[in-house]
Design a protein around this motif. Structure first.
Motif, PDB file in Angstrom:
ATOM      1  N   GLN A  62     -18.210 150.845  83.415  1.00  0.00           N
ATOM      2  CA  GLN A  62     -19.204 151.076  84.467  1.00  0.00           C
ATOM      3  C   GLN A  62     -20.574 150.548  84.064  1.00  0.00           C
ATOM      4  O   GLN A  62     -21.403 150.249  84.921  1.00  0.00           O
ATOM      5  N   TYR A  63     -20.826 150.412  82.766  1.00  0.00           N
ATOM      6  CA  TYR A  63     -22.136 149.976  82.285  1.00  0.00           C
ATOM      7  C   TYR A  63     -21.988 148.762  81.383  1.00  0.00           C
ATOM      8  O   TYR A  63     -21.055 148.667  80.589  1.00  0.00           O
ATOM      9  N   GLU A  64     -22.917 147.851  81.529  1.00  0.00           N
ATOM     10  CA  GLU A  64     -22.940 146.661  80.697  1.00  0.00           C
ATOM     11  C   GLU A  64     -24.335 146.505  80.085  1.00  0.00           C
ATOM     12  O   GLU A  64     -25.331 146.825  80.724  1.00  0.00           O
ATOM     13  N   ARG A  65     -24.366 146.008  78.858  1.00  0.00           N
ATOM     14  CA  ARG A  65     -25.636 145.744  78.195  1.00  0.00           C
ATOM     15  C   ARG A  65     -26.307 144.537  78.844  1.00  0.00           C
ATOM     16  O   ARG A  65     -25.663 143.530  79.134  1.00  0.00           O
ATOM     17  N   LYS A  66     -27.624 144.638  79.097  1.00  0.00           N
ATOM     18  CA  LYS A  66     -28.352 143.501  79.633  1.00  0.00           C
ATOM     19  C   LYS A  66     -28.458 142.406  78.587  1.00  0.00           C
ATOM     20  O   LYS A  66     -28.402 142.661  77.383  1.00  0.00           O
ATOM     21  N   ARG A  67     -28.646 141.177  79.056  1.00  0.00           N
ATOM     22  CA  ARG A  67     -28.782 140.048  78.148  1.00  0.00           C
ATOM     23  C   ARG A  67     -30.004 140.210  77.265  1.00  0.00           C
ATOM     24  O   ARG A  67     -29.971 139.892  76.073  1.00  0.00           O
ATOM     25  N   ALA A  68     -31.114 140.691  77.824  1.00  0.00           N
ATOM     26  CA  ALA A  68     -32.347 140.880  77.060  1.00  0.00           C
ATOM     27  C   ALA A  68     -33.227 141.881  77.783  1.00  0.00           C
ATOM     28  O   ALA A  68     -33.119 142.068  79.005  1.00  0.00           O
ATOM     29  N   LEU A  69     -34.104 142.533  77.038  1.00  0.00           N
ATOM     30  CA  LEU A  69     -35.023 143.505  77.623  1.00  0.00           C
ATOM     31  C   LEU A  69     -36.043 142.814  78.519  1.00  0.00           C
ATOM     32  O   LEU A  69     -36.468 143.370  79.535  1.00  0.00           O
ATOM     33  N   LEU A  70     -36.442 141.599  78.160  1.00  0.00           N
ATOM     34  CA  LEU A  70     -37.469 140.867  78.892  1.00  0.00           C
ATOM     35  C   LEU A  70     -36.902 139.567  79.433  1.00  0.00           C
ATOM     36  O   LEU A  70     -36.026 138.958  78.827  1.00  0.00           O
ATOM     37  N   THR A  71     -37.432 139.142  80.577  1.00  0.00           N
ATOM     38  CA  THR A  71     -37.112 137.813  81.076  1.00  0.00           C
ATOM     39  C   THR A  71     -37.846 136.776  80.221  1.00  0.00           C
ATOM     40  O   THR A  71     -38.702 137.115  79.399  1.00  0.00           O
ATOM     41  N   ASP A  72     -37.523 135.517  80.434  1.00  0.00           N
ATOM     42  CA  ASP A  72     -38.156 134.467  79.632  1.00  0.00           C
ATOM     43  C   ASP A  72     -39.671 134.457  79.820  1.00  0.00           C
ATOM     44  O   ASP A  72     -40.430 134.343  78.849  1.00  0.00           O
ATOM     45  N   VAL A  91     -48.787 146.996  71.976  1.00  0.00           N
ATOM     46  CA  VAL A  91     -48.257 146.717  73.303  1.00  0.00           C
ATOM     47  C   VAL A  91     -46.777 147.083  73.331  1.00  0.00           C
ATOM     48  O   VAL A  91     -46.028 146.782  72.397  1.00  0.00           O
ATOM     49  N   PHE A  92     -46.369 147.762  74.401  1.00  0.00           N
ATOM     50  CA  PHE A  92     -44.976 148.186  74.581  1.00  0.00           C
ATOM     51  C   PHE A  92     -44.456 147.598  75.887  1.00  0.00           C
ATOM     52  O   PHE A  92     -45.086 147.769  76.931  1.00  0.00           O
ATOM     53  N   PRO A  93     -43.305 146.921  75.860  1.00  0.00           N
ATOM     54  CA  PRO A  93     -42.775 146.307  77.079  1.00  0.00           C
ATOM     55  C   PRO A  93     -41.832 147.238  77.833  1.00  0.00           C
ATOM     56  O   PRO A  93     -41.197 148.125  77.247  1.00  0.00           O
ATOM     57  N   GLN A  94     -41.748 147.003  79.156  1.00  0.00           N
ATOM     58  CA  GLN A  94     -40.773 147.675  80.017  1.00  0.00           C
ATOM     59  C   GLN A  94     -40.739 149.185  79.752  1.00  0.00           C
ATOM     60  O   GLN A  94     -39.730 149.755  79.353  1.00  0.00           O
ATOM     61  N   ILE A  95     -41.866 149.821  79.991  1.00  0.00           N
ATOM     62  CA  ILE A  95     -41.981 151.252  79.709  1.00  0.00           C
ATOM     63  C   ILE A  95     -42.111 152.024  81.007  1.00  0.00           C
ATOM     64  O   ILE A  95     -42.769 151.583  81.953  1.00  0.00           O
ATOM     65  N   ASN A  96     -41.453 153.172  81.057  1.00  0.00           N
ATOM     66  CA  ASN A  96     -41.417 153.986  82.259  1.00  0.00           C
ATOM     67  C   ASN A  96     -42.711 154.771  82.425  1.00  0.00           C
ATOM     68  O   ASN A  96     -43.296 155.224  81.439  1.00  0.00           O
ATOM     69  N   LEU A  97     -43.163 154.925  83.670  1.00  0.00           N
ATOM     70  CA  LEU A  97     -44.368 155.718  83.916  1.00  0.00           C
ATOM     71  C   LEU A  97     -44.249 157.116  83.327  1.00  0.00           C
ATOM     72  O   LEU A  97     -45.218 157.671  82.802  1.00  0.00           O
ATOM     73  N   ALA A  98     -43.054 157.695  83.411  1.00  0.00           N
ATOM     74  CA  ALA A  98     -42.859 159.059  82.912  1.00  0.00           C
ATOM     75  C   ALA A  98     -43.045 159.153  81.404  1.00  0.00           C
ATOM     76  O   ALA A  98     -43.224 160.255  80.871  1.00  0.00           O
ATOM     77  N   ALA A  99     -43.025 158.016  80.704  1.00  0.00           N
ATOM     78  CA  ALA A  99     -43.207 158.041  79.254  1.00  0.00           C
ATOM     79  C   ALA A  99     -44.660 158.241  78.862  1.00  0.00           C
ATOM     80  O   ALA A  99     -44.937 158.691  77.744  1.00  0.00           O
ATOM     81  N   PHE A 100     -45.606 157.917  79.774  1.00  0.00           N
ATOM     82  CA  PHE A 100     -47.017 158.051  79.406  1.00  0.00           C
ATOM     83  C   PHE A 100     -47.871 158.728  80.477  1.00  0.00           C
ATOM     84  O   PHE A 100     -49.068 158.887  80.296  1.00  0.00           O
ATOM     85  N   ILE A 101     -47.254 159.177  81.576  1.00  0.00           N
ATOM     86  CA  ILE A 101     -47.957 159.927  82.611  1.00  0.00           C
ATOM     87  C   ILE A 101     -47.124 161.143  82.962  1.00  0.00           C
ATOM     88  O   ILE A 101     -45.901 161.055  83.075  1.00  0.00           O
ATOM     89  N   ARG A 115     -40.494 154.680  87.483  1.00  0.00           N
ATOM     90  CA  ARG A 115     -40.715 153.262  87.743  1.00  0.00           C
ATOM     91  C   ARG A 115     -41.225 152.624  86.457  1.00  0.00           C
ATOM     92  O   ARG A 115     -42.027 153.219  85.747  1.00  0.00           O
ATOM     93  N   ASN A 116     -40.764 151.444  86.178  1.00  0.00           N
ATOM     94  CA  ASN A 116     -41.192 150.746  84.968  1.00  0.00           C
ATOM     95  C   ASN A 116     -42.402 149.868  85.237  1.00  0.00           C
ATOM     96  O   ASN A 116     -42.550 149.311  86.328  1.00  0.00           O
ATOM     97  N   VAL A 117     -43.270 149.744  84.245  1.00  0.00           N
ATOM     98  CA  VAL A 117     -44.337 148.748  84.266  1.00  0.00           C
ATOM     99  C   VAL A 117     -44.012 147.721  83.189  1.00  0.00           C
ATOM    100  O   VAL A 117     -43.268 148.002  82.242  1.00  0.00           O
ATOM    101  N   ASP A 118     -44.555 146.522  83.324  1.00  0.00           N
ATOM    102  CA  ASP A 118     -44.195 145.446  82.409  1.00  0.00           C
ATOM    103  C   ASP A 118     -44.666 145.717  80.985  1.00  0.00           C
ATOM    104  O   ASP A 118     -43.895 145.590  80.036  1.00  0.00           O
ATOM    105  N   PHE A 119     -45.948 146.094  80.836  1.00  0.00           N
ATOM    106  CA  PHE A 119     -46.483 146.326  79.493  1.00  0.00           C
ATOM    107  C   PHE A 119     -47.470 147.488  79.504  1.00  0.00           C
ATOM    108  O   PHE A 119     -48.203 147.676  80.486  1.00  0.00           O
ATOM    109  N   LEU A 120     -47.491 148.230  78.426  1.00  0.00           N
ATOM    110  CA  LEU A 120     -48.481 149.288  78.212  1.00  0.00           C
ATOM    111  C   LEU A 120     -49.195 149.020  76.901  1.00  0.00           C
ATOM    112  O   LEU A 120     -48.552 148.789  75.869  1.00  0.00           O
TER     113      LEU A 120
END
Length: 309
Positions: A62-72, A91-101, A115-120
């Motif tokens: 049911q679940y597959e690993r993504k190719r990479a955390l970030l796009t090119d 700087v932290f990539p692809q971090i969820n709002l709930a992780a810092f708010i 919801r994820n933001v690109d970088f924090l």
């Protein structure tokens, strides 16, 4: 009813008692490919061509690993941001709002924070300081605009500024360094309460007077930023605002009437933004007007390229 596996009488159930026991033992499964009950490992017509399906007839993963955390393109921005960050920042990539708010009420559900933001960007103690979003043309669609506005409202209420970078203008290290430095210098920013309630009725946005209110970005010429346009588009640096800033400096400022208009604009726009800047009834019609103006200016030859004023 006949049993789907052995054909014996099964009453109102798809499996007879004997086959149901085998189902509990894992010997009989309902095939997710053909939709029928049969013995595990028995081939069926729908077995081929499904990723994750194996010949022992296990269910597909049911679940597959993504190719990479970030796009090119996100990886390019990440590397530049890492290189231009001041010492003591992370700087932290692809971090969820709930992780810092976090919500301060006792609401049971916090769906708006998933919801994820690109970088924090954080300080050395990992305290959140800046959110950075990488925007491509998909962010111009109504759905993404609505999503981006929700994220912006949450961050504004938490007192975390957002820096938007548009992919159409390339990865510019000096520009990114400038945006980060200016934003860090403006901290702390104004907190705007978007969800104030009073007896079940919304009282509208409330600005927290205990927090320092910084000026808008200020260019080399000393001219203040485009208050209304920045408020409506959510960024001082986006194609629409670049067009309007260029029109202000290269056309309006060369004529007496234009300079009078600029002076009037900077006299009234800060108050308009302070009082009505988060109200949808203000931003939606103003945006439609500015969209038409920007399209007309672009047709007249006013560029929407990156602009340093």
């Amino acid at each position: 009813m006949k049993c789907s596996v052995c054909g014996h009488e099964s009453g109102k159930y798809p499996l007879c008692k004997a086959c149901n026991i085998k189902k509990e033992q894992g010997l009989i499964i309902k095939c997710p490919l053909c939709g029928k009950w049969h013995y595990r490992g028995k081939p069926c017509a729908g077995q081929t061509g499904i990723p994750g399906w194996n010949m022992t007839h296990e269910a597909p993963y049911q679940y597959e690993r993504k190719r990479a955390l970030l796009t090119d393109i996100e990886r390019e921005y990440f590397m530049v941001i890492q290189n231009v960050l001041p010492q003591g920042r992370f700087v932290f990539p692809q971090i969820n709002l709930a992780a810092f708010i976090e919500r301060t009420d006792n609401a049971r559900y916090h769906n708006e924070l998933f919801r994820n933001v690109d970088f924090l960007i954080t300080d050395s103690n990992f305290a959140p300081e800046i959110v950075m979003e990488i925007n491509d043309r998909t962010h111009l669609t109504p759905e993404r605009r609505e999503r981006d506005e929700k994220v912006r409202n949450i961050c504004e209420e938490a007192g975390i500024p957002i820096v938007n970078l548009w992919t159409a203008y390339g990865v510019n290290p000096e520009y990114i360094r400038k945006r980060i430095s200016e934003t860090l210098a403006s901290l702390p920013v104004t907190r705007i309460r978007h969800t104030q309630q009073n007896n079940g009725k919304s009282t509208g946005p409330v600005i927290d007077p205990s927090v320092y209110v910084p000026d808008m970005p200020q260019g080399r010429s000393g001219r203040k930023g485009c208050y209304v346009a920045t408020c409506v588009y959510g960024s001082y640096d986006c194609p629409e605002v670049w067009t309007l800033r260029r029109y202000r400096d290269e056309i309006l400022s060369r004529h007496i009437a234009g300079r009078l208009f600029i002076r009037f604009y900077y006299a009234v726009s800060p108050t308009l933004v302070r009082w009505f800047g988060t109200a949808g009834w203000f931003k939606r019609p103003v945006r439609r007007i500015l969209d038409r103006l920007v399209r007309r200016l672009n047709a007249w030859g006013v560029s929407s390229a990156m602009y340093y004023d």
